[in-house]
Design an enzyme around this catalytic site. Structure first.
Site, PDB file in Angstrom:
ATOM      1  N   LYS A  50     -42.340   3.580-120.546  1.00  0.00           N
ATOM      2  CA  LYS A  50     -42.132   2.295-121.207  1.00  0.00           C
ATOM      3  C   LYS A  50     -41.572   2.505-122.611  1.00  0.00           C
ATOM      4  O   LYS A  50     -40.688   1.765-123.065  1.00  0.00           O
ATOM      5  CB  LYS A  50     -43.471   1.541-121.269  1.00  0.00           C
ATOM      6  CG  LYS A  50     -43.335   0.051-121.596  1.00  0.00           C
ATOM      7  CD  LYS A  50     -42.595  -0.678-120.493  1.00  0.00           C
ATOM      8  CE  LYS A  50     -42.566  -2.176-120.719  1.00  0.00           C
ATOM      9  NZ  LYS A  50     -43.760  -2.850-120.205  1.00  0.00           N
ATOM     10  N   ASN A  77     -44.773  -6.233-105.305  1.00  0.00           N
ATOM     11  CA  ASN A  77     -44.111  -4.953-105.553  1.00  0.00           C
ATOM     12  C   ASN A  77     -44.820  -3.835-104.775  1.00  0.00           C
ATOM     13  O   ASN A  77     -46.036  -3.701-104.898  1.00  0.00           O
ATOM     14  CB  ASN A  77     -44.166  -4.675-107.061  1.00  0.00           C
ATOM     15  CG  ASN A  77     -43.318  -3.493-107.476  1.00  0.00           C
ATOM     16  OD1 ASN A  77     -42.579  -2.942-106.680  1.00  0.00           O
ATOM     17  ND2 ASN A  77     -43.456  -3.095-108.724  1.00  0.00           N
ATOM     18  N   ASN A 123     -56.640   1.735-110.513  1.00  0.00           N
ATOM     19  CA  ASN A 123     -57.374   2.306-111.641  1.00  0.00           C
ATOM     20  C   ASN A 123     -57.466   3.826-111.478  1.00  0.00           C
ATOM     21  O   ASN A 123     -58.322   4.341-110.768  1.00  0.00           O
ATOM     22  CB  ASN A 123     -58.784   1.693-111.716  1.00  0.00           C
ATOM     23  CG  ASN A 123     -59.558   2.171-112.941  1.00  0.00           C
ATOM     24  OD1 ASN A 123     -59.106   3.050-113.667  1.00  0.00           O
ATOM     25  ND2 ASN A 123     -60.717   1.588-113.160  1.00  0.00           N
ATOM     26  N   LEU A 124     -56.562   4.523-112.147  1.00  0.00           N
ATOM     27  CA  LEU A 124     -56.545   5.990-112.095  1.00  0.00           C
ATOM     28  C   LEU A 124     -56.896   6.608-113.446  1.00  0.00           C
ATOM     29  O   LEU A 124     -56.812   7.825-113.616  1.00  0.00           O
ATOM     30  CB  LEU A 124     -55.178   6.488-111.622  1.00  0.00           C
ATOM     31  CG  LEU A 124     -54.765   6.064-110.206  1.00  0.00           C
ATOM     32  CD1 LEU A 124     -53.403   6.636-109.857  1.00  0.00           C
ATOM     33  CD2 LEU A 124     -55.798   6.492-109.177  1.00  0.00           C
ATOM     34  N   GLY A 125     -57.244   5.789-114.409  1.00  0.00           N
ATOM     35  CA  GLY A 125     -57.703   6.308-115.684  1.00  0.00           C
ATOM     36  C   GLY A 125     -56.632   6.389-116.742  1.00  0.00           C
ATOM     37  O   GLY A 125     -55.426   6.363-116.458  1.00  0.00           O
ATOM     38  N   ILE A 141     -52.568   0.762-113.010  1.00  0.00           N
ATOM     39  CA  ILE A 141     -51.315   1.496-113.191  1.00  0.00           C
ATOM     40  C   ILE A 141     -50.325   1.115-112.096  1.00  0.00           C
ATOM     41  O   ILE A 141     -50.523   1.436-110.920  1.00  0.00           O
ATOM     42  CB  ILE A 141     -51.554   3.017-113.153  1.00  0.00           C
ATOM     43  CG1 ILE A 141     -52.588   3.418-114.205  1.00  0.00           C
ATOM     44  CG2 ILE A 141     -50.246   3.750-113.385  1.00  0.00           C
ATOM     45  CD1 ILE A 141     -52.975   4.880-114.134  1.00  0.00           C
ATOM     46  N   LEU A 142     -49.252   0.436-112.487  1.00  0.00           N
ATOM     47  CA  LEU A 142     -48.224   0.022-111.520  1.00  0.00           C
ATOM     48  C   LEU A 142     -48.892  -0.525-110.266  1.00  0.00           C
ATOM     49  O   LEU A 142     -49.724  -1.421-110.329  1.00  0.00           O
ATOM     50  CB  LEU A 142     -47.313   1.218-111.198  1.00  0.00           C
ATOM     51  CG  LEU A 142     -46.504   1.773-112.362  1.00  0.00           C
ATOM     52  CD1 LEU A 142     -45.713   3.005-111.932  1.00  0.00           C
ATOM     53  CD2 LEU A 142     -45.549   0.741-112.918  1.00  0.00           C
TER      54      LEU A 142
END
Length: 765
Positions: free
Chosen positions: A98, A290, A85-87, A80-81
């Site tokens: 998005k 980033n 890995n946060l699910g 995620i960004l």
């Protein structure tokens, strides 16, 4: 690979996502649903007819359902960004975001889907089974190397476009910039030596795309955390090994020696100034980590002033921003019913972006970046994200490439007509409002927030300052800094506060107001009391004396009271006609309504003045003004009273030879329906539906705007005050912090307009 560099508090972000209807998306019916007959057509029994039609011919689904304009944004939340890995569930805010971008930039409907599995095969099976529902699949935030296998397998199994934006979106924008950087430095793609630092999804996609465009494979050196990916390594997976080369270089420093191009998709600080020194003449550096790049542009130019540099950030030139690509790529792919997004379509998108950057930049884009030169050059190799031409240029190029490469199931016969349809698909005002924020960052101004102790106002001031739009000047008492601290500001003392009880500027404010008002029955002691006790008087005096560029007020008292107080101090034009304009912003168009705030029953002269100023505001909002004077009667039918002032206004405008369209009197149904105008009133001077409605009185204008806002379905902004001598905006008492920031940005923007007009009038004829 984009970084907006906009700051905000955690509380503001949580409030944004939770306020009102939770989340950022909703489903809205595209057909009438008001009557039993509507419902019968939409569902049972009427729905049986399209069901049978699709069963007989599956292609009819594109004509009879939303499939052809519907994209699924799908993730399992493993990358995620920059958060890792946060699910799957934690990825939902990003996927909703998005989906919003698809709609905002390309009018593509989108639904987010979060799949709760890290098993590649289970994920593939789940997505593949969704093919009947969607016209395209946008994969997002899936960790490498699983993302490669997932995308490749789904592309093979599905007959609709499958696109992993983290890979290919970044690759396409990077390729566009590389084309132009090579053009400026006299290089050919087939001759350049490239170093790619990073071996994740985006890095591999960039490498594959530039090779497909002509960069030689033996001239590309890829590095991962262990160093150069060379053929002697035994720890490479199939995706890395595809880019292994024979070389003696073993680390990034070795690889950079003599390199023409550095593509960084890795980590902050990976590229050192010493490495940059060893690169070839006029090095091309894409530092896209980033949020912090592999090397900061000033550090690179300090050792190599001849470098061309791009990053993922908006606060440096040449921003690599995926929003330049994915919405328009899907737009073009959906419009020709493409079965895939292939290399030809990606290259077409990159080439179109590169060509667009070489064209003259529209005035509104240049203005958004401070009026500084945005012409093609070393600091402008990639178009600006809010360039209004992106939709037309990129989508049409992608559609044509799909047709030429044989993946289009519905080729476009008239490409010129299609490009025109693309231009008309989005509301230009939406882009202009976005550009206004960019313009504020490029030309920061001092804005007075007159009610500087109100929590909503303080939140707006914090957002205004941290986003870089300008300097908020808070008008309040001694406790303002304490209130800022309670809202989470680390250094509240950095915020300027003007206290009307003890500021050294109080004396000047009193002198100024007394000089203006002493012949209107005010004693000096009354003026002193006004300044000390009422922030509007003090703030307006500060604006009038040049201590700030613009002013915001209105959240603590009725609109009319705020306007009366402000006009006492700053409205020098005795015959001026200040008025309010509300903007009704929908997906495809914007309509302005005036006067929604000031004059109850305007004269013909006032109506004419309102029309002229509204035309200027319409142009500022990206509209070609078509003004209708609104009445309950259309050209005298039915006969009625109270229309002479409207007719008088038209006659006054007729005598001025103006450069905008106007007509009236007419009903709003006629004004907004061009077909009705052509059929029943062919003499009408409007060339399309009206986009500025000048109402006959304050009641009708104000009630119309408030009804639209209360009923919902459209976004109603304002009122914006026009016609005052100095830039002041008066917010509704119900305004949110976000509304106040928008008003502050627009107020600050009007100072540039005034300066431009003054400079123009000062030039010798």
């Amino acid at each position: 690979m984009s970084e907006s560099n906009v700051k905000f508090s955690e509380a503001e972000a949580l409030d944004f996502h939770s306020r009102g209807r939770p989340g950022k998306i909703e489903i809205i019916a595209s057909k009438p649903m008001a009557t039993q007959r509507d419902l019968s057509l939409a569902y049972s029994p009427g729905v049986a007819v399209p069901v049978r039609a699709i069963a007989a011919d599956p292609a009819r689904a594109y004509d009879l359902t939303a499939k052809g304009n519907l994209v699924a944004v799908i993730s399992n939340g493993t990358a995620i960004l920059g958060l890792g890995n946060l699910g799957a569930l934690a990825s939902k805010p990003v996927m909703e975001g998005k989906a919003v971008l698809f709609k905002r930039f390309a009018d593509v409907d989108s639904i987010d889907i979060e799949v709760a599995t890290e098993d590649c095969q289970k994920f593939i099976e789940a997505v593949a089974l969704l093919e009947p529902s969607f016209g395209g699949i946008n994969l997002e935030d899936i960790a490498a190397p699983d993302c490669f296998e997932i995308e490749q397998t789904l592309r093979e199994r599905m007959n609709i476009p499958v696109f992993h934006d983290d890979q290919h979106g970044t690759a396409i924008i990077t390729a566009a910039g590389l084309i132009n950087a090579c053009f400026l430095t006299g290089r050919e793609l087939k001759d350049i030596k490239v170093v790619v630092n990073g071996a994740g999804a985006a890095a591999i996609a960039c490498t594959e795309l530039i090779k497909a465009m002509g960069v030689r494979g033996d001239q590309v050196t890829m590095c991962d955390r262990k160093g150069v990916i060379h053929k002697g390594r035994t720890d490479l997976d199939q995706w890395k090994s595809a880019h292994a080369i024979d070389t003696d270089a073993r680390d990034l420093a070795d690889a950079c020696v003599g390199a023409d191009v550095f593509l960084g998709l890795s980590a902050a600080g990976a590229l050192t100034p010493d490495m940059v020194k060893t690169m070839g003449k006029e090095p091309i550096i894409f530092a896209m980590a980033n949020p912090d790049p592999e090397i900061w542009p000033p550090d690179a130019t300090a050792v190599r002033p001849d470098a061309i540099i791009a990053t993922g950030r908006s606060d440096f030139p040449n921003q690599v921003n995926n929003v330049l690509g994915f919405p328009f790529i899907f737009r073009g792919a959906l419009d020709v019913r493409a079965t895939a997004i292939n290399d030809e379509m990606k290259i077409a998108a990159a080439t179109a972006l590169a060509d667009l950057a070489r064209e003259a930049v529209p005035e509104e884009v240049a203005a958004a970046y401070g009026g500084r030169s945005q012409s093609f050059g070393r600091d402008y190799i990639i178009p600006a994200p809010f360039d209004p031409r992106l939709m037309e240029v990129v989508a049409s190029a992608v559609a044509q490439a799909a047709i030429d490469s044989g993946v289009a199931q519905k080729p476009i016969e008239n490409m010129a007509k299609y490009r025109h349809e693309l231009r008309a698909r989005l509301n230009p005002t939406v882009a202009v409002l976005s550009l206004a924020y960019e313009a504020a960052k490029a030309n920061p101004k001092r804005v007075l927030f007159a009610e500087g102790e109100e929590p909503n106002v303080l939140r707006a001031a914090i957002a205004f300052k941290e986003a870089g739009y300008g300097t908020p000047v808070l008008v309040g008492r001694e406790n303002v800094h304490d209130l800022l601290r309670e809202l989470g500001v680390d250094r509240p003392e950095e915020y300027e506060v003007l206290n009307s009880r003890n500021s050294p500027l109080v004396g000047r404010a009193v002198d100024h107001i007394y000089q203006r008002c002493q012949r209107q029955g005010l004693l000096r002691r009354e003026v002193e009391r006004m300044v000390n006790q009422d922030r509007n008087f003090f703030a307006a005096a500060m604006l009038s004396l040049g201590e700030a560029d613009a002013m915001i007020t209105g959240t603590t008292r009725p609109f009319s009271q705020s306007l009366k107080q402000v006009r006492m101090i700053i409205d020098d034009e005795k015959d001026s006609t200040p008025f309010g304009v509300n903007m009704v912003v929908s997906r495809n168009r914007t309509v302005l309504i005036a006067d929604t705030a000031v004059t109850e029953r305007p004269t013909a002269q006032q109506l004419a003045a309102i029309a002229m100023r509204s035309a200027g505001f319409a142009r500022r909002m990206g509209l070609d003004p078509r003004i209708a004077f609104i009445s309950y009667t259309t050209f005298g039918n039915p006969p009625g009273m109270h229309i002479e002032e409207l007719r008088g206004a038209v006659k006054l405008l007729d005598s001025m030879h103006l450069d905008f369209e106007y007509e009236g009197e007419m009903g709003p149904d006629v004004a907004l329906n061009f077909e009705m105008q052509r059929q029943y009133y062919p003499f009408s001077r409007l060339s399309g539906p009206a986009n500025v409605l000048v109402m006959p009185g304050l009641q009708s204008a104000n009630l119309s705007s408030k009804l639209l806002r209360a009923l919902g379905g459209e976004s109603v902004l304002g009122p914006f005050i026009l016609g005052l001598e100095l830039p002041v905006q008066i917010a509704p008492m119900t305004a949110s912090a976000s509304d106040l920031v928008t008003l502050a940005v627009l107020a600050a923007g009007s100072t540039r307009e005034r300066a431009g007009r003054a400079a123009k009038s000062a030039r010798p004829s």
